[in-house]
Scaffold this motif. Structure first.
Motif, PDB file in Angstrom:
ATOM      1  N   GLY A   1       0.781  -1.230   0.000  1.00  0.00           N
ATOM      2  CA  GLY A   1       0.000   0.000   0.000  1.00  0.00           C
ATOM      3  C   GLY A   1       0.812   1.277   0.000  1.00  0.00           C
ATOM      4  O   GLY A   1       0.252   2.374   0.034  1.00  0.00           O
TER       5      GLY A   1
ATOM      6  N   SER B   1      -3.733   3.017  -3.347  1.00  0.00           N
ATOM      7  CA  SER B   1      -4.375   3.016  -2.032  1.00  0.00           C
ATOM      8  C   SER B   1      -5.212   4.274  -1.836  1.00  0.00           C
ATOM      9  O   SER B   1      -6.331   4.217  -1.312  1.00  0.00           O
ATOM     10  CB  SER B   1      -3.321   2.918  -0.924  1.00  0.00           C
TER      11      SER B   1
ATOM     12  N   TRP C   1      -7.118   3.885   8.712  1.00  0.00           N
ATOM     13  CA  TRP C   1      -6.256   4.482   7.684  1.00  0.00           C
ATOM     14  C   TRP C   1      -5.129   5.295   8.318  1.00  0.00           C
ATOM     15  O   TRP C   1      -3.974   5.204   7.892  1.00  0.00           O
ATOM     16  CB  TRP C   1      -7.096   5.380   6.771  1.00  0.00           C
TER      17      TRP C   1
ATOM     18  N   TYR D   1      -1.377   4.333   7.432  1.00  0.00           N
ATOM     19  CA  TYR D   1      -0.716   5.124   6.388  1.00  0.00           C
ATOM     20  C   TYR D   1       0.028   6.360   6.908  1.00  0.00           C
ATOM     21  O   TYR D   1       0.792   6.965   6.156  1.00  0.00           O
ATOM     22  CB  TYR D   1      -1.734   5.555   5.330  1.00  0.00           C
TER      23      TYR D   1
END
Length: 264
Positions: free
Chosen positions: A134, A161, A196, A200
């Motif tokens: 990702g 992503s 998320w 991330y």
């Protein structure tokens, strides 16, 4: 596959059922389709068996034949760290032969040699980026602890992503849910957003904040639908939402990333 399983399982009934899974026919609209390889798509045992197979087909093989070449593998995605182009080309050829012996093949588009370009490696090569788990790894402008800027080969959330996340946010249709309060929207979506953020924001968190601006724009549209004073006034809606985010950053996880210190 059976040989690999027998190294880890010594219970006869477990082996019996797994062997049945491996040869069980597939039900199609035209009837039963007999199989002589692979595992059913979506089968609960399939990821475990595939990971075990690749452990011996790839992990163990790499450790024996390339003990000084570090690598990471997650499911069927892997990254190998070679010290030179010659070593990478040799590994690619031998790895392709290894996969062929194991009745597999390297993905022709995803398998490539990448030059990790940065301030210390300044050569010119065709491929200078790749995606893994990702994230996109590529040359990026970075800042050291001493305040010096330099080019490093670093990860950030990938375009693929980000596109998938925007699609999810679009399906939420936040902008038309004027029957809900901001607190209710927070309860509805914060759990997903937190996932998320936790994943991330580990690298290049500014990239994730740029992406989450897409969600905030939809919140601004929601505010214009809900409050008459903000209707058809984009600038005022933007200022209103920014003020709420600074005052109550706990409402959404990405607000906490940006404004938590200010609220204190």
């Amino acid at each position: 596959m059976i040989k690999a399983l027998e190294l880890h399982i010594d219970t006869k009934w477990e082996m019996l059922y797994i062997k049945r899974w491996l040869v069980a026919p597939v039900q199609t609209k035209d009837g039963l389709l007999q199989r002589d390889r692979g595992t059913p798509q979506g089968g609960v045992i399939s990821p475990l068996l595939a990971n075990l197979f690749l452990h011996y087909a790839f992990d163990v093989w790499m450790s024996k034949n390339y003990p000084n070449t570090p690598f990471e593998r997650y499911a069927d995605d892997a990254v190998c760290h070679c010290r030179s182009q010659q070593e990478a080309e040799k590994l690619q050829i031998e790895l392709s032969e290894r996969m062929e012996k194991c009745k597999l093949e390297l993905h022709p588009d995803k398998t490539k040699i990448v030059y990790c370009k940065d301030d210390k490696r300044r050569g010119e090569y065709e491929n200078t980026n790749f995606d893994f788990l990702g994230f996109t790894f590529q040359p990026r402008l970075s800042k050291s602890y001493t305040g010096q800027f330099f080019v490093g080969f670093n990860p950030a959330i990938s375009r693929k992503s980000a596109k998938r996340i925007r699609l999810v946010m679009r399906r939420w249709k936040v902008q038309i849910r004027s029957n809900l309060s901001l607190e209710e929207l927070s309860k509805a979506y914060s759990r997903v957003i937190r996932g998320w953020v936790n994943y991330y924001s580990i690298f290049a968190r500014y990239k994730l904040l740029e992406l989450m601006r897409y969600f905030d724009r939809r919140l601004e549209r929601w505010a214009k639908q809900k409050f008459k004073s903000l209707k058809r006034r984009q600038g005022r809606a933007n200022k209103w939402l920014s003020a709420i985010a600074r005052k109550e950053p706990h409402l959404f996880p990405h607000w906490q990333m940006k404004y938590a210190k200010l609220a204190k």
